[in-house]
Design an enzyme around this catalytic site. Structure first.
Site, PDB file in Angstrom:
ATOM      1  N   ASN A 126     -20.241 -53.726 -21.228  1.00 41.88           N
ATOM      2  CA  ASN A 126     -19.281 -54.867 -20.940  1.00 41.88           C
ATOM      3  C   ASN A 126     -18.303 -54.626 -23.013  1.00 41.88           C
ATOM      4  O   ASN A 126     -17.340 -54.904 -22.763  1.00 41.88           O
ATOM      5  CB  ASN A 126     -18.811 -56.045 -20.195  1.00 41.88           C
ATOM      6  CG  ASN A 126     -20.146 -56.497 -19.379  1.00 41.88           C
ATOM      7  OD1 ASN A 126     -19.208 -56.233 -18.258  1.00 41.88           O
ATOM      8  ND2 ASN A 126     -20.452 -56.995 -18.690  1.00 41.88           N
ATOM      9  N   TYR A 127     -19.616 -54.899 -23.376  1.00 37.85           N
ATOM     10  CA  TYR A 127     -19.201 -54.994 -24.629  1.00 37.85           C
ATOM     11  C   TYR A 127     -19.278 -53.920 -25.558  1.00 37.85           C
ATOM     12  O   TYR A 127     -17.804 -53.589 -26.371  1.00 37.85           O
ATOM     13  CB  TYR A 127     -19.240 -56.443 -25.111  1.00 37.85           C
ATOM     14  CG  TYR A 127     -19.334 -57.105 -24.436  1.00 37.85           C
ATOM     15  CD1 TYR A 127     -17.806 -57.254 -25.209  1.00 37.85           C
ATOM     16  CD2 TYR A 127     -19.934 -57.822 -24.188  1.00 37.85           C
ATOM     17  CE1 TYR A 127     -17.520 -59.078 -24.525  1.00 37.85           C
ATOM     18  CE2 TYR A 127     -19.448 -59.129 -23.307  1.00 37.85           C
ATOM     19  CZ  TYR A 127     -18.013 -60.190 -23.769  1.00 37.85           C
ATOM     20  OH  TYR A 127     -17.878 -60.997 -23.106  1.00 37.85           O
ATOM     21  N   ILE A 128     -20.545 -52.573 -25.640  1.00 44.62           N
ATOM     22  CA  ILE A 128     -20.765 -51.460 -26.858  1.00 44.62           C
ATOM     23  C   ILE A 128     -19.853 -50.933 -25.800  1.00 44.62           C
ATOM     24  O   ILE A 128     -19.886 -50.357 -24.670  1.00 44.62           O
ATOM     25  CB  ILE A 128     -21.814 -51.496 -26.604  1.00 44.62           C
ATOM     26  CG1 ILE A 128     -22.564 -52.930 -27.502  1.00 44.62           C
ATOM     27  CG2 ILE A 128     -22.294 -50.367 -27.555  1.00 44.62           C
ATOM     28  CD1 ILE A 128     -23.924 -52.956 -27.622  1.00 44.62           C
TER      29      ILE A 128
END
Length: 904
Positions: free
Chosen positions: A861-863
DNA sequence: AACCATACTTAGGAGATAAATC
DNA sequence: GATTTATCTCCTAAGTATGGTT
């Protein structure tokens, strides 16, 4: 009431609002010192109560939790004490300030207006008049304060105007959206750069109609070429011809044609999500199958039978007896039993074998074990099924569900994510969820809304049923929706992560985070400045942004009473932050999913000071730190910097930015394995930043012990090898020094004995096992078994080992092993063993450091996946090492869209 | 502003599956 | 090859965020 007045006066300024939320110089100064002499005088902190003229108001609506809807929390979180603040403060609290805890506050909520006058929050709910009144009465009590305030009002009025002007200017900026967009091309390209009107020019409705007659079910399995090929015609609008051809080729190949949406520069404005949408609806869970007659709930020692509905409920509970973490939770049990008894009451409780009614009254008297065992047996049986049968079963299920697995989205076949309606069960709320254990009811078609294209065939509801509603919401990406009975939460059936629509929004998300790069300097500059703002609202906001930016906190929306008590930035409470001078802040709270966030960090001196102010009395346990701030206000402010900027973007930005930085600092050396390790280390750092945790596996401790033992075993071998050297060449002892040959202290005699025994025993077991297996084989081959004597003979090896150790223990010497042992050879052996020890140690540290960090969430979800793709290409590591199959599908757009030079 | 409805992303754990180890 | 351990997938809860209504 009199007590609280220091807050109230402010209220009065209803016309010119701003006054009360100012922070005076004096206060700022005071905050520099340890404790302000008479805290309650500080106007800055007192909260403005009255209604305000709407303009100026960034005022929070919500002040502490005493106010209306705010959830009263007992602040049990983590059971921490936070003594420094609260205790000392308590002593000098003005009487007024006998503040109830939030819980108390809640209890009296309704009649407490006057009582609460010192609780500023509450005030906001008062009608103007009453607020004023309170204010007046208070004057006499708190003259000092009032005066101060009055004077300030004037100054502030001016300031307010100014601020307003500025604000409106700022506001104006964002309005120029189009402009901003134009210079920020990569921002949200999909969303905005629309080629507005040309979408879907005169699509081929005919086609669709005909399509819609074909049950989708067949389409996916059979030919997809047709529908797929049709699609590009509409999206292509002239350009991208090449690709269309490719597509068609591929389609002809019976391959899924590929729509490279990330290369398609003309997209809608992001609100209209589809033109044509076909799907087959949802899959309902199987009906409840009643238990065999022999399987019964036991109540108070008597087996009893239940009506199907009640039995089903009992089976939910019985089925999870093995999950202690639920059934040992009193709330879980209480909630379950309440719902269970409600059903029992409705269905006539239970009957014993004679048909006599047995009323089930006490949870403690219920024994679900027979039910559990029944399901357990079923599970085991299923597991024991021959592989072929299992496969067949799986295939059968797949065929049955095939038609639901895909939908046609603007003519392209797309995977549906969760097409199965959630089966009834017991609600497993996390943390201390007040509703955990309640019965989640079976969802009926009558509760389900279907979203589908106008021209598509509406999937038939199960026989005898109908859908709640059929919609054609082109702005929604969901196919079906229902509301769950426990929290009233909406459940959506949407496309899978690898679908175009999800990919597109994922892409947009990362582009937005990249866009933030262009604004971050200014934002940081601004919040640093505003940390000193005289306006309480601004100062709180700046401080909050600081925390969100620096420590990756979540926004922290308000939560309701009937949810677990967790917080994020804006909802942080007094007790969640401890200040340790000179500038250390200790966070300790439960965040999303009731995962603990604990961190001790150094902060900017001004932030430290601010937090101190925000925690100043009369605030106490249970009160909001950011009482003037809401997530909407925060986001509204952020949006003024950049369209679409909200608190969560900072998490994405900081995570991806951190990853980018770490990956850049890596050297492209070493084996693939080492590079993967380096990548994972960077990944871990990001996960830690985001506080992504997992519970430590139950087996963790044992597994660490095991590794330790292994290491010790190796160390012992090192020592033994050294001793062998002496055996080979006695002179070596002098040469290397006696110390070299000493056994490590922790490997004392007792340990050695134990270790030797274990080793011998292990050997025995191995031999025995091997023997048994060999025998089995012999039997299978139709030969006869070996005699027990053979085993005894084989076991002699172990005996020899035991003897050898015994001798070693006695003589204190170790005979050299191997052929032609030399000191050099032994030295080499030692090096090898030491290397193994080192490796194991690293492995162990890795494991230990990893035990409660979950890498997946940040990776998913974030990288920005493009970072990983770049790394993979640059360092020549196959992408499979980083992305599993599903992740590769999800990140297809990233894998295909970047080259080595791409940068976040 | 509070409140609610809505819709979408993010999250950890359970269970299934694959890989490593005995 | 069986068993243990690591990884992956599925499931659905729990967040964020927005817009409409009062």
């Amino acid at each position: 009431m009199s007590s609280s007045d220091d807050d109230t006066p402010l209220v009065r300024g209803k016309t010119q609002v701003v006054s009360n939320d100012r922070i005076s110089k004096a206060e700022d100064k005071a905050m520099d010192k340890e404790v302000p002499s008479n805290g309650h005088v500080e106007p800055g902190i007192s909260i403005r109560m009255g209604p305000v003229d709407d303009m100026d108001v960034d005022e929070p609506a919500t002040n502490g939790n005493a106010g209306g809807k705010r959830k009263a929390r007992s602040s049990i979180t983590n059971g921490k004490t936070y003594k420094d603040q609260s205790s000392s403060e308590d002593d000098d609290k003005p009487l007024s300030k006998r503040r109830r805890t939030s819980q108390q506050a809640k209890a009296v909520k309704d009649d407490s207006d006057s009582d609460l006058s010192d609780v500023p929050l509450k005030a906001r709910n008062l009608p103007k008049a009453s607020a004023e009144q309170i204010g007046e009465s208070s004057d006499s009590d708190t003259p000092l304060n009032t005066k101060l305030v009055k004077k300030k009002e004037e100054i502030e009025k001016a300031a307010a105007k100014e601020a307003k002007a500025i604000r409106s200017k700022e506001k104006a900026a964002p309005k120029r959206k189009p402009k901003i967009e134009s210079d920020s091309d990569d921002d949200i390209p999909l969303a905005k750069k629309k080629a507005p009107v040309k979408k879907a020019p005169a699509k081929k409705p005919k086609k669709e109609e005909s399509d819609s007659d074909v049950p989708l079910a067949k389409k996916p399995i059979a030919k997809k070429g047709k529908a797929a090929a049709a699609a590009p015609a509409k999206k292509g609008k002239g350009k991208l011809k090449k690709e269309e051809e490719e597509d068609q080729d591929r389609a002809a190949d019976d391959e899924e044609e590929e729509y490279r949406w990330w290369e398609d520069t003309a997209k809608g404005d992001g609100t209209k999500k589809w033109d044509a949408l076909e799907h087959n609806g949802v899959v309902f869970p199987p009906e409840y199958v009643t238990l065999p007659k022999s399987v019964k709930l036991i109540y108070d020692g008597t087996p009893v039978s239940l009506q199907p509905e009640a039995e089903e409920a009992a089976s939910f509970y019985g089925g999870m007896l093995n999950s202690t973490h639920n059934i040992e939770n009193p709330t879980f049990n209480k909630n379950f039993f309440e719902d269970f008894t409600a059903i029992l009451d409705k269905t006539g409780h239970s009957k014993d074998k004679d048909g006599k009614t047995v009323k089930i009254k006490k949870f403690e008297k219920c024994d679900f074990k027979p039910i559990f065992e029944h399901y357990e047996a079923e599970r085991t049986a299923k597991k024991a099924l021959p592989a072929a049968e299992k496969k067949a079963l799986k295939a059968e299920k797949e065929t049955a569900e095939a038609q639901y697995m895909y939908c046609m989205w603007d003519g392209r076949k797309q995977k549906v994510g969760n097409f199965r309606v959630e089966p009834p069960s017991l609600f497993r709320g996390r943390g201390e969820h007040p509703k955990t254990g309640r019965i989640k009811k079976r969802v009926l078609p009558e509760q389900i809304t279907i979203n589908i294209g106008e021209k598509a065939k509406v999937p038939a509801p199960p026989a005898g049923h109908r859908w709640k509603e059929v919609k054609h919401d082109h702005e929604g990406t969901w196919l079906a929706m229902w509301q769950e009975n426990i929290n009233g939460a909406y459940k959506y059936v949407m496309l899978a992560a690898n679908s175009d629509i999800k990919g597109q929004s994922d892409f947009k998300k990362f582009e937005k985070a990249r866009e933030l790069k262009k604004h971050i300097d200014r934002i940081r500059q601004d919040y640093r400045r505003e940390l000193k703002s005289e306006k309480m609202v601004d100062r709180q906001r700046a401080t909050a942004i600081y925390l969100i930016d620096q420590f990756a906190l979540r926004a922290g929306n308000e939560k309701g009473e009937d949810e677990a008590d967790t917080v994020g930035c804006c909802s942080l409470k007094f007790q969640h932050i401890t200040l340790r001078p000179p500038e250390t802040v200790i966070f300790d709270f439960l965040g999303k999913d009731s995962i603990r966030f604990y961190d001790e960090v150094k902060v900017d001196a001004q932030v430290f000071k601010n937090l101190k102010i925000f925690k100043k009395e009369p605030k106490t346990v249970g009160d909001d730190i950011f009482d003037r701030l809401t997530t909407s206000a925060l986001n509204k402010h952020l949006t003024s910097y950049m369209p679409g900027l909200t608190a969560k973007v900072f998490r994405t930005y900081n995570a991806s930015y951190t990853m980018a930085r770490l990956l850049k600092s890596l050297k492209a050396t070493g084996t693939i394995q080492e590079k993967v390790k380096a990548y994972n280390d960077a990944n871990r750092e990001v996960a830690i930043l985001c506080n992504h945790k997992r519970t430590v596996a139950a087996s963790h401790g044992a597994s660490i012990d095991k590794m330790n033992e292994k290491i010790n075993g190796l160390r012992y071998q090192v020592w033994r090898t050294k001793m062998m050297m002496i055996d080979v060449d006695p002179k070596i002892k002098k040469k290397k020094g006696a110390e070299y040959f000493e056994r490590p202290e922790d490997l004392d005699n007792e340990w050695v004995k134990h270790h030797q025994d274990a080793e011998v025993e292990e050997m025995r077991q191995k031999i025995t096992k091997k023997f048994e297996k060999d025998n089995e084989k012999l039997v299978a081959d139709g030969e006869k078994e070996m005699k027990p004597k053979e085993l005894t003979e084989r076991l002699e090896k172990a005996d020899e080992l035991a003897a050898k150790y015994k001798k070693e223990n006695k003589t204190g010497k170790v005979e050299a092993e191997g052929k032609g042992p030399t000191v050099e050879k032994l030295d080499g052996n030692i090096d090898k063993i030491n290397q193994r020890i080192e490796n194991m140690k690293i492995q162990m540290e890795d494991k230990e450091g990893n035990k409660e960090v979950a890498l997946g969430t940040s990776k998913i979800n974030y990288i920005d996946p493009r970072l990983t793709v770049v790394f993979s290409k640059k360092f020549d590591v196959p992408i499979e090492k980083f992305f599993s199959k599903t992740l590769r599908e999800k990140f297809d757009w990233a894998i295909k869209s970047v080259d080595e030079d791409w940068d976040f």
